[in-house]
Write a protein that holds these residues in place. Structure first.
Motif, PDB file in Angstrom:
ATOM      1  N   LYS A  40       0.679  -1.115   0.022  1.00 47.53           N
ATOM      2  CA  LYS A  40      -0.369  -0.086  -0.010  1.00 47.53           C
ATOM      3  C   LYS A  40       1.058   1.363  -0.341  1.00 47.53           C
ATOM      4  N   GLU A  41       0.189   2.451  -0.016  1.00 51.66           N
ATOM      5  CA  GLU A  41       0.976   3.972  -0.444  1.00 51.66           C
ATOM      6  C   GLU A  41       1.207   3.865   0.997  1.00 51.66           C
ATOM      7  N   ARG A  42       2.052   5.057   1.316  1.00 49.47           N
ATOM      8  CA  ARG A  42       2.543   5.291   2.373  1.00 49.47           C
ATOM      9  C   ARG A  42       0.958   6.428   3.058  1.00 49.47           C
ATOM     10  N   GLU A  43       0.947   6.294   4.414  1.00 47.78           N
ATOM     11  CA  GLU A  43       0.011   6.751   5.023  1.00 47.78           C
ATOM     12  C   GLU A  43       0.245   7.893   5.817  1.00 47.78           C
ATOM     13  N   GLY A  44      -0.193   9.356   5.911  1.00 51.37           N
ATOM     14  CA  GLY A  44      -0.426  10.328   7.181  1.00 51.37           C
ATOM     15  C   GLY A  44      -1.208  10.123   7.665  1.00 51.37           C
ATOM     16  N   LEU A  45      -0.658   9.960   9.275  1.00 47.65           N
ATOM     17  CA  LEU A  45      -1.531   9.059  10.716  1.00 47.65           C
ATOM     18  C   LEU A  45      -1.423  11.236  11.263  1.00 47.65           C
ATOM     19  N   SER A  46      -0.900  11.847  11.437  1.00 53.03           N
ATOM     20  CA  SER A  46      -1.288  12.855  12.864  1.00 53.03           C
ATOM     21  C   SER A  46       0.337  13.682  12.869  1.00 53.03           C
ATOM     22  N   LEU A  47      -0.239  14.924  12.794  1.00 57.40           N
ATOM     23  CA  LEU A  47       1.301  15.482  13.212  1.00 57.40           C
ATOM     24  C   LEU A  47       0.925  16.578  14.330  1.00 57.40           C
ATOM     25  N   ILE A  48       1.920  16.778  14.980  1.00 56.47           N
ATOM     26  CA  ILE A  48       2.006  18.128  15.882  1.00 56.47           C
ATOM     27  C   ILE A  48       2.951  19.149  15.485  1.00 56.47           C
ATOM     28  N   SER A  49       2.540  20.465  16.033  1.00 57.74           N
ATOM     29  CA  SER A  49       3.467  21.607  15.295  1.00 57.74           C
ATOM     30  C   SER A  49       2.817  22.874  17.003  1.00 57.74           C
ATOM     31  N   LYS A  50       4.790  22.495  17.334  1.00 60.97           N
ATOM     32  CA  LYS A  50       4.335  23.306  18.625  1.00 60.97           C
ATOM     33  C   LYS A  50       4.262  24.518  19.038  1.00 60.97           C
ATOM     34  N   ASN A  51       5.123  25.205  17.845  1.00 62.63           N
ATOM     35  CA  ASN A  51       4.426  26.398  17.199  1.00 62.63           C
ATOM     36  C   ASN A  51       3.841  27.644  17.478  1.00 62.63           C
ATOM     37  N   ASP A  52       2.771  26.666  16.680  1.00 60.39           N
ATOM     38  CA  ASP A  52       1.185  27.149  16.684  1.00 60.39           C
ATOM     39  C   ASP A  52      -0.150  26.353  17.556  1.00 60.39           C
ATOM     40  N   GLY A  53       0.602  25.088  18.060  1.00 64.66           N
ATOM     41  CA  GLY A  53      -0.096  24.039  19.348  1.00 64.66           C
ATOM     42  C   GLY A  53      -0.609  23.545  18.030  1.00 64.66           C
ATOM     43  N   LYS A  54      -0.579  23.126  16.535  1.00 65.10           N
ATOM     44  CA  LYS A  54      -1.195  22.522  15.832  1.00 65.10           C
ATOM     45  C   LYS A  54      -0.989  20.453  15.663  1.00 65.10           C
ATOM     46  N   ILE A  55      -2.859  20.076  15.949  1.00 66.19           N
ATOM     47  CA  ILE A  55      -2.308  18.599  15.850  1.00 66.19           C
ATOM     48  C   ILE A  55      -4.331  18.525  14.919  1.00 66.19           C
ATOM     49  N   VAL A  90      -7.570   7.289  12.386  1.00 69.67           N
ATOM     50  CA  VAL A  90      -7.021   6.989  13.777  1.00 69.67           C
ATOM     51  C   VAL A  90      -7.789   8.489  14.214  1.00 69.67           C
ATOM     52  N   LYS A  91      -9.121   9.373  13.952  1.00 68.88           N
ATOM     53  CA  LYS A  91      -9.442   9.839  14.934  1.00 68.88           C
ATOM     54  C   LYS A  91     -10.306   9.150  15.924  1.00 68.88           C
ATOM     55  N   GLY A  92     -10.301   9.539  16.969  1.00 64.61           N
ATOM     56  CA  GLY A  92     -10.576   9.553  18.003  1.00 64.61           C
ATOM     57  C   GLY A  92      -9.812   7.612  18.761  1.00 64.61           C
ATOM     58  N   ARG A  93      -8.864   7.081  18.213  1.00 63.42           N
ATOM     59  CA  ARG A  93      -8.028   5.843  18.414  1.00 63.42           C
ATOM     60  C   ARG A  93      -7.042   6.424  19.025  1.00 63.42           C
ATOM     61  N   PHE A  94      -6.509   7.656  17.920  1.00 69.72           N
ATOM     62  CA  PHE A  94      -4.600   7.401  17.822  1.00 69.72           C
ATOM     63  C   PHE A  94      -4.364   9.086  19.056  1.00 69.72           C
ATOM     64  N   THR A  95      -3.444   9.419  19.788  1.00 72.35           N
ATOM     65  CA  THR A  95      -2.873  10.895  19.993  1.00 72.35           C
ATOM     66  C   THR A  95      -1.852  10.744  20.372  1.00 72.35           C
ATOM     67  N   ILE A  96      -1.629  12.382  19.580  1.00 74.05           N
ATOM     68  CA  ILE A  96      -0.311  12.416  19.247  1.00 74.05           C
ATOM     69  C   ILE A  96       0.200  13.447  20.177  1.00 74.05           C
ATOM     70  N   SER A  97       1.604  13.425  21.011  1.00 68.93           N
ATOM     71  CA  SER A  97       1.534  14.226  22.067  1.00 68.93           C
ATOM     72  C   SER A  97       3.657  14.553  22.443  1.00 68.93           C
ATOM     73  N   ILE A  98       3.614  15.709  22.756  1.00 69.83           N
ATOM     74  CA  ILE A  98       4.929  16.252  22.722  1.00 69.83           C
ATOM     75  C   ILE A  98       5.059  16.285  24.219  1.00 69.83           C
ATOM     76  N   ASP A  99       6.866  15.942  24.486  1.00 69.01           N
ATOM     77  CA  ASP A  99       7.127  15.797  26.155  1.00 69.01           C
ATOM     78  C   ASP A  99       8.606  16.836  25.253  1.00 69.01           C
ATOM     79  N   LEU A 139       2.583   8.397  19.608  1.00 68.93           N
ATOM     80  CA  LEU A 139       1.788   8.355  19.396  1.00 68.93           C
ATOM     81  C   LEU A 139       0.723   7.566  20.182  1.00 68.93           C
ATOM     82  N   GLN A 140       0.517   7.575  21.320  1.00 65.49           N
ATOM     83  CA  GLN A 140      -0.733   6.584  21.294  1.00 65.49           C
ATOM     84  C   GLN A 140      -1.443   6.041  20.579  1.00 65.49           C
ATOM     85  N   MET A 141      -1.941   4.561  20.998  1.00 68.39           N
ATOM     86  CA  MET A 141      -2.629   3.934  19.505  1.00 68.39           C
ATOM     87  C   MET A 141      -3.594   3.008  20.238  1.00 68.39           C
ATOM     88  N   ASN A 142      -4.924   3.171  20.687  1.00 72.86           N
ATOM     89  CA  ASN A 142      -5.758   2.528  21.174  1.00 72.86           C
ATOM     90  C   ASN A 142      -6.633   2.020  19.935  1.00 72.86           C
TER      91      ASN A 142
END
Length: 128
Positions: free
Chosen positions: A43-58, A64-73, A81-84
């Protein structure tokens, strides 16, 4: 030297959870947004999630919406990437990437787009 190192992949049963880590070195999240991608066999590459610290964008892809959570430490310079509620169709090699422009979700979904830096990938296998 810029480096991204993923960890946390493995094998789980459907409905299970995994937390992937993307440890960054050689740069800070002030300058780069981080994206998570996956590629399943044939299969082709699939983009799942992004996080940008500069503007706080997630952002999350619909798949994956509703199942995966992205975060920064920031202290650990690590993105997670928390995957439930994992499903067999989530089976793939998961990779993180860094690029100053990756705050734009259009790039996340562009198969021609190549971020500045990639990690080596980590395998996630979900059995029925």
């Amino acid at each position: 030297e810029v480096q991204l190192v993923e960890s946390g992949g493995g094998s789980v049963q459907a409905g299970g959870s995994l937390r992937l880590s993307c440890a960054a070195s050689g740069f800070t999240f002030d300058d780069y947004a981080i994206g998570w991608f996956r590629r399943a066999p044939g299969k082709e590459r699939e983009g799942l999630s992004l996080i940008s610290k500069n503007d706080g964008k997630i952002y999350y892809a619909d798949s994956v919406k509703g199942r995966f959570t992205i975060s920064i430490d920031n202290a650990k310079n690590t993105v997670y990437l928390q995957m439930n509620s994992l499903k067999p169709k989530d089976t793939a090699v998961y990779s993180c990437a860094a690029d100053p422009l990756l705050f734009n979700e259009k790039l996340l979904h562009d198969p021609e787009y190549e971020p500045d830096y990639w990690g080596q990938g980590t395998q996630v296998t979900v059995s029925a």
